[in-house]
Design a protein around this motif. Structure first.
Motif, PDB file in Angstrom:
ATOM      1  N   MET A   1       4.297   2.456   0.081  1.00 42.22           N
ATOM      2  CA  MET A   1       4.454   1.767  -1.201  1.00 42.22           C
ATOM      3  C   MET A   1       3.543   2.377  -2.266  1.00 42.22           C
ATOM      4  SD  MET A   1       4.758  -2.309  -0.557  1.00 42.22           S
ATOM      5  CE  MET A   1       3.498  -2.406   0.686  1.00 42.22           C
ATOM      6  N   ALA A   2       4.074   2.630  -3.435  1.00 44.50           N
ATOM      7  CA  ALA A   2       3.241   3.028  -4.576  1.00 44.50           C
ATOM      8  C   ALA A   2       2.308   1.858  -4.902  1.00 44.50           C
ATOM      9  CB  ALA A   2       4.127   3.331  -5.779  1.00 44.50           C
ATOM     10  N   PRO A   3       1.103   2.131  -5.421  1.00 44.08           N
ATOM     11  CA  PRO A   3       0.162   1.042  -5.693  1.00 44.08           C
ATOM     12  C   PRO A   3       0.728  -0.086  -6.541  1.00 44.08           C
ATOM     13  CG  PRO A   3      -0.946   3.158  -5.899  1.00 44.08           C
ATOM     14  CD  PRO A   3       0.514   3.465  -5.680  1.00 44.08           C
ATOM     15  N   ILE A   4       1.524   0.244  -7.555  1.00 39.18           N
ATOM     16  CA  ILE A   4       2.045  -0.833  -8.414  1.00 39.18           C
ATOM     17  C   ILE A   4       3.104  -1.658  -7.679  1.00 39.18           C
ATOM     18  CG2 ILE A   4       3.762   0.648  -9.575  1.00 39.18           C
ATOM     19  CD1 ILE A   4       1.861  -2.428 -11.022  1.00 39.18           C
ATOM     20  N   ILE A   5       3.830  -1.031  -6.767  1.00 39.05           N
ATOM     21  CA  ILE A   5       4.809  -1.801  -5.983  1.00 39.05           C
ATOM     22  C   ILE A   5       4.064  -2.742  -5.036  1.00 39.05           C
ATOM     23  CG2 ILE A   5       6.608  -1.644  -4.224  1.00 39.05           C
ATOM     24  CD1 ILE A   5       7.668   0.830  -5.569  1.00 39.05           C
ATOM     25  N   GLU A   6       3.019  -2.219  -4.403  1.00 39.90           N
ATOM     26  CA  GLU A   6       2.231  -3.056  -3.497  1.00 39.90           C
ATOM     27  C   GLU A   6       1.626  -4.245  -4.261  1.00 39.90           C
ATOM     28  OE1 GLU A   6      -0.414  -0.812  -1.058  1.00 39.90           O
ATOM     29  OE2 GLU A   6      -0.738  -2.502   0.288  1.00 39.90           O
ATOM     30  N   LYS A   7       1.122  -3.956  -5.451  1.00 44.30           N
ATOM     31  CA  LYS A   7       0.521  -5.030  -6.257  1.00 44.30           C
ATOM     32  C   LYS A   7       1.573  -6.075  -6.661  1.00 44.30           C
ATOM     33  CE  LYS A   7      -2.704  -5.921  -9.929  1.00 44.30           C
ATOM     34  NZ  LYS A   7      -3.835  -5.377 -10.660  1.00 44.30           N
ATOM     35  N   THR A   8       2.744  -5.589  -7.063  1.00 50.54           N
ATOM     36  CA  THR A   8       3.830  -6.494  -7.462  1.00 50.54           C
ATOM     37  C   THR A   8       4.249  -7.390  -6.297  1.00 50.54           C
ATOM     38  OG1 THR A   8       4.626  -4.910  -9.101  1.00 50.54           O
ATOM     39  CG2 THR A   8       6.207  -6.561  -8.330  1.00 50.54           C
ATOM     40  N   PHE A   9       4.440  -6.779  -5.132  1.00 49.06           N
ATOM     41  CA  PHE A   9       4.849  -7.555  -3.956  1.00 49.06           C
ATOM     42  C   PHE A   9       3.748  -8.537  -3.547  1.00 49.06           C
ATOM     43  CE2 PHE A   9       8.036  -4.195  -2.139  1.00 49.06           C
ATOM     44  CZ  PHE A   9       8.855  -4.407  -3.237  1.00 49.06           C
ATOM     45  N   SER A  10       2.501  -8.125  -3.754  1.00 47.52           N
ATOM     46  CA  SER A  10       1.381  -9.012  -3.417  1.00 47.52           C
ATOM     47  C   SER A  10       1.346 -10.223  -4.359  1.00 47.52           C
ATOM     48  CB  SER A  10       0.073  -8.218  -3.493  1.00 47.52           C
ATOM     49  OG  SER A  10      -1.015  -9.071  -3.313  1.00 47.52           O
ATOM     50  N   ILE A  11       1.529  -9.977  -5.652  1.00 45.97           N
ATOM     51  CA  ILE A  11       1.547 -11.090  -6.624  1.00 45.97           C
ATOM     52  C   ILE A  11       2.662 -12.080  -6.266  1.00 45.97           C
ATOM     53  CG2 ILE A  11       2.046 -11.693  -9.037  1.00 45.97           C
ATOM     54  CD1 ILE A  11       0.732  -8.968  -9.808  1.00 45.97           C
ATOM     55  N   MET A  12       3.800 -11.545  -5.874  1.00 49.39           N
ATOM     56  CA  MET A  12       4.933 -12.403  -5.529  1.00 49.39           C
ATOM     57  C   MET A  12       4.731 -13.130  -4.198  1.00 49.39           C
ATOM     58  SD  MET A  12       8.072  -9.884  -6.636  1.00 49.39           S
ATOM     59  CE  MET A  12       9.376 -10.994  -6.114  1.00 49.39           C
ATOM     60  N   GLY A  13       3.784 -12.657  -3.408  1.00 50.30           N
ATOM     61  CA  GLY A  13       3.564 -13.249  -2.083  1.00 50.30           C
ATOM     62  C   GLY A  13       4.447 -12.637  -1.011  1.00 50.30           C
ATOM     63  N   LEU A  14       5.207 -11.627  -1.401  1.00 50.91           N
ATOM     64  CA  LEU A  14       6.143 -10.990  -0.464  1.00 50.91           C
ATOM     65  C   LEU A  14       5.419 -10.360   0.731  1.00 50.91           C
ATOM     66  CD1 LEU A  14       8.964  -9.045  -2.291  1.00 50.91           C
ATOM     67  CD2 LEU A  14       8.803  -9.165   0.157  1.00 50.91           C
ATOM     68  N   THR A  15       4.229  -9.823   0.459  1.00 49.13           N
ATOM     69  CA  THR A  15       3.504  -9.124   1.532  1.00 49.13           C
ATOM     70  C   THR A  15       2.976 -10.096   2.598  1.00 49.13           C
ATOM     71  OG1 THR A  15       1.616  -9.069   0.001  1.00 49.13           O
ATOM     72  CG2 THR A  15       2.871  -7.056   0.246  1.00 49.13           C
ATOM     73  N   LYS A  16       2.998 -11.413   2.300  1.00 49.80           N
ATOM     74  CA  LYS A  16       2.620 -12.388   3.338  1.00 49.80           C
ATOM     75  C   LYS A  16       3.666 -12.423   4.442  1.00 49.80           C
ATOM     76  CE  LYS A  16       2.305 -16.218   0.950  1.00 49.80           C
ATOM     77  NZ  LYS A  16       2.098 -17.654   0.674  1.00 49.80           N
ATOM     78  N   TYR A  17       4.878 -12.032   4.103  1.00 49.10           N
ATOM     79  CA  TYR A  17       5.988 -12.143   5.049  1.00 49.10           C
ATOM     80  C   TYR A  17       6.476 -10.788   5.554  1.00 49.10           C
ATOM     81  CZ  TYR A  17       6.124 -17.004   3.642  1.00 49.10           C
ATOM     82  OH  TYR A  17       5.787 -18.317   3.414  1.00 49.10           O
ATOM     83  N   CYS A  18       5.737  -9.724   5.218  1.00 45.68           N
ATOM     84  CA  CYS A  18       6.090  -8.382   5.668  1.00 45.68           C
ATOM     85  C   CYS A  18       4.862  -7.740   6.301  1.00 45.68           C
ATOM     86  CB  CYS A  18       6.483  -7.475   4.502  1.00 45.68           C
ATOM     87  SG  CYS A  18       7.866  -8.030   3.550  1.00 45.68           S
ATOM     88  N   ASN A  19       5.106  -6.779   7.170  1.00 46.50           N
ATOM     89  CA  ASN A  19       4.020  -5.925   7.618  1.00 46.50           C
ATOM     90  C   ASN A  19       3.996  -4.717   6.689  1.00 46.50           C
ATOM     91  OD1 ASN A  19       3.671  -7.587   9.958  1.00 46.50           O
ATOM     92  ND2 ASN A  19       5.538  -6.644  10.763  1.00 46.50           N
ATOM     93  N   THR A  20       2.820  -4.324   6.239  1.00 46.16           N
ATOM     94  CA  THR A  20       2.750  -3.185   5.323  1.00 46.16           C
ATOM     95  C   THR A  20       1.927  -2.061   5.941  1.00 46.16           C
ATOM     96  OG1 THR A  20       0.817  -4.040   4.148  1.00 46.16           O
ATOM     97  CG2 THR A  20       2.960  -4.682   3.300  1.00 46.16           C
ATOM     98  N   PHE A  21       2.378  -0.847   5.747  1.00 49.65           N
ATOM     99  CA  PHE A  21       1.737   0.322   6.339  1.00 49.65           C
ATOM    100  C   PHE A  21       1.692   1.464   5.330  1.00 49.65           C
ATOM    101  CE2 PHE A  21       3.735  -2.162   9.645  1.00 49.65           C
ATOM    102  CZ  PHE A  21       2.698  -2.318  10.560  1.00 49.65           C
ATOM    103  N   ALA A  22       0.679   2.305   5.495  1.00 53.05           N
ATOM    104  CA  ALA A  22       0.566   3.456   4.601  1.00 53.05           C
ATOM    105  C   ALA A  22       1.658   4.486   4.903  1.00 53.05           C
ATOM    106  CB  ALA A  22      -0.813   4.092   4.743  1.00 53.05           C
TER     107      ALA A  22
END
Lengths: 111, 142
Positions: free
Chosen positions: A82-103
């Motif tokens: 994920m590009a940093p701004i995509i990661e930040k956007t998904f984090s603000i939305m709370g989406l990353t609480k329901y996904c596993n994220t990897f570099a």
């Protein structure tokens, strides 16, 4: 142009690689793949966003629908590259609480 | 920079698919000129995408959108102006992913929340003749 550049299966995972703006159109392409693969009893997905550097909230909202589909099947959605701004956007939305994220994809496959 | 000499860029954008990316391309150039960080530049682009899409979708108008960028030493001010019927920004509910997942709610509705999180200030002025969103990003001192 927004598109899926590759869909492949490794172990239990379906890997979907996208290219371009992750908008409504690309979100709908991804959810179509998920719906198709769920019919084949594939419930674990990795979305590789290395070639998608920009997103909008409509595309991201469709990923919430993907999570909803997979929750019903005890499946998982993992995100990588994920590009940093995509990661930040998904984090603000709370989406990353329901996904596993990897570099990287390798890290996602090794989870 | 005095008020008289603040440089500005103005865009007129038709309501066509993916035209919000015209605005982000311009914002990228301005961010480089202002020597903003990659992080700041990304946040501006994301907020601009959401602001432009909201203007496209919620103005209920087919009239063009106007975007003004005003550059100063320490901040970038962006105005996104539509010519729609206006709306009450106070009536916007804060979205919550937990309830969207549990209650089979409509999944969309994140734009205003994202803009507010990504920018330093956000203000709406709305009337029957349209809505002006003014948002600013302050330059971080590194």
């Amino acid at each position: 142009m927004s598109k899926i550049i590759n869909t492949e299966e490794q172990n239990i995972y379906v890997i979907v690689k996208t290219e371009g703006y992750f908008n409504k159109d690309l979100g709908e392409l991804v959810i179509s793949v998920v719906e198709e693969k769920v019919q084949e009893d594939k419930f674990h997905f990795i979305l590789d966003l290395e070639q998608s550097k920009i997103v909008n909230s409509i595309g991201a909202s469709i990923l919430i629908e993907v999570i909803e589909i997979l929750q019903d099947k005890d499946g998982t959605l993992s995100l990588c590259h994920m590009a940093p701004i995509i990661e930040k956007t998904f984090s603000i939305m709370g989406l990353t609480k329901y996904c596993n994220t990897f570099a990287t994809l390798d890290e996602a496959l090794a989870q | 920079m005095s008020n008289e000499t603040k440089p500005s860029v103005e865009l007129r954008i038709p309501i066509l698919k993916d035209m919000e990316l015209v605005a982000t391309s311009t914002a990228d150039v301005i961010a480089k000129y202002m020597q903003l960080s990659e992080e700041e530049s990304g946040e501006i682009s994301m907020a601009l995408i959401e602001a432009t899409i909201n203007a496209f979708e919620h103005s209920e108008s087919q009239k063009d959108i106007f975007i003004n960028f005003t550059i100063s030493d320490d901040e970038l001010t962006i105005k996104v102006i539509d010519q729609g019927k206006g709306f009450d920004s106070k009536g916007i509910q804060i979205p919550d992913i937990d309830s969207k997942l549990k209650k089979q709610e409509r999944k969309r509705g994140w734009g205003v929340m994202l803009i507010k999180e990504l920018m330093d200030s956000v203000d709406y002025e709305s009337s029957n003749d349209g809505t002006t969103l003014t948002m600013t990003k302050k330059k971080k001192n590194e």
